[in-house]
Design a protein around this motif. Structure first.
Motif, PDB file in Angstrom:
ATOM      1  N   SER A 299      40.610  42.337  30.288  1.00 28.45           N
ATOM      2  CA  SER A 299      41.751  42.253  31.209  1.00 28.45           C
ATOM      3  C   SER A 299      41.297  42.440  32.656  1.00 28.45           C
ATOM      4  O   SER A 299      41.770  41.736  33.561  1.00 28.45           O
TER       5      SER A 299
ATOM      6  N   HIS B  50      41.522  39.748  36.030  1.00 27.73           N
ATOM      7  CA  HIS B  50      42.331  40.042  37.208  1.00 27.73           C
ATOM      8  C   HIS B  50      41.521  40.258  38.487  1.00 27.73           C
ATOM      9  O   HIS B  50      42.053  40.100  39.584  1.00 27.73           O
TER      10      HIS B  50
ATOM     11  N   SER C 110      42.722  51.682  35.793  1.00 32.12           N
ATOM     12  CA  SER C 110      43.451  51.171  34.639  1.00 32.12           C
ATOM     13  C   SER C 110      44.318  52.267  34.023  1.00 32.12           C
ATOM     14  O   SER C 110      43.834  53.375  33.751  1.00 32.12           O
TER      15      SER C 110
END
Length: 333
Positions: free
Chosen positions: A324, A328, A257
């Motif tokens: 998030s 995903h 990330s």
């Protein structure tokens, strides 16, 4: 993380002693509710931590019943609990214990500290210096305390429930990542809703005394035997290769990330698998599904990642990053 959903049709029934243990642990909610209004996710998180032999970091503003929650849990489980107020002048020996000289025998004897209990409430752990914070590391990880070269085992079960105030940082010593990683779960204890707060005031007006749990009607509904049977049942909860891969993919995604300078370690992946298994068993199944992993991802991982300064300035939070990632990473079918 909320109350367990109904048991899906077609699930495999666990052994009888597992059923009894689950019923006893489920009864904790109604018993603790006699003293604590709301906070069901925090109650469930503490039960999951006990099942996984883990520790819990409770974060919430002052006055949201963090201490009362731990005391009510201990009373409902018939476990011993002790509380230590962490202050800047607290010494490691004040937690672990020390050798005391006995003039009558001219020998030193070990005087156990408050860590020798089942549930240790470490109140405002970030207000004490790192040296004293680290005195808990061996106890949390090795389940023992070493004084003068002699290891002394701690009782089983043993859980550290540490609290910290998220809004006041003056005079505090933030826990380093290595110590944060020793906590299985980080649970947020929010302010109550308007209806819940009215319920709190009504109880106090009717004579509720938070210092006297017996008068509130709290009684033991489970014990160490139920907890041991539950742990045995959780250890038999099946994990498919697809679920193991899903956990690994989530943790690896945090390391990639752009908002993070530190992602989830393999220890964090192991922790997520453990908490998902405990949650699956609590919901009445003997196998883990992706929803179990999702349900425990936030409390298990939020304290194991570190935001980049620029991401913090943009308002990014650990919870938003994990949410998030969950959105995903492909879910196994």
């Amino acid at each position: 993380m909320s109350a367990p959903p109904p048991v899906p049709a077609g699930t495999t029934e666990p052994l009888a002693n597992g059923d009894t243990a689950r019923a006893s642990l489920e009864a904790l909610r109604s018993e603790i509710a006699k003293a604590v209004v709301g906070q069901d996710p925090a109650v469930t998180g503490l039960v999951v931590a006990l099942l996984c032999r883990g520790h819990v970091l409770l974060e919430g503003a002052p006055g949201v019943a963090k201490t009362l929650l731990v005391r009510a849990l201990a009373a409902s489980l018939e476990l011993e609990t002790k509380r230590v107020q962490f202050t800047p002048d607290l010494m490691p020996s004040d937690v672990t214990g020390s050798l005391v000289y006995d003039a009558r025998t001219a020998e030193f004897s070990f005087q156990p500290g408050p860590v020798f209990t089942h549930l240790l409430l470490a109140d405002e752990i970030n207000r004490t210096p790192p040296k004293t914070q680290s005195s808990l590391l061996e106890a949390m990880e090795e389940r023992q305390v070493t004084v003068d070269g002699t290891p002394r085992p701690l009782p089983d079960p043993f859980l550290v429930a540490a609290t910290q105030n998220p809004v006041e940082y003056e005079g505090t010593y933030p826990l380093p990542e290595a110590q944060l990683d020793r906590f299985l779960l980080k649970l947020t204890v929010p302010l109550p809703s308007r209806e819940e707060e009215i319920d709190v005031l009504t109880r106090h007006a009717d004579g509720f005394n938070p210092r006297d749990l017996a008068s509130a009607g709290i009684r033991p509904v489970a014990g160490p035997g139920d907890l041991e049977a539950a742990r045995e049942a959780v250890s038999r909860t099946k994990v498919s290769p697809e679920i193991a891969g899903y956990v690994v993919d989530i943790c690896r995604a945090t390391r990639e990330s752009p908002s993070l300078s530190l992602g989830v370690s393999p220890r964090g992946a192991t922790a997520l698998l453990s908490t998902a298994r405990a949650w699956a068993w609590l919901t009445g199944r003997d196998f883990v599904i992706p929803d179990d992993v999702k349900a425990l991802a936030l409390p298990t991982l939020r304290h194991r990642i570190h935001l980049r300064p620029e991401a913090e300035m943009e308002g990014v939070t650990p919870d938003s990053v994990i949410t998030s990632v969950l959105a995903h990473v492909p879910v196994p079918r």
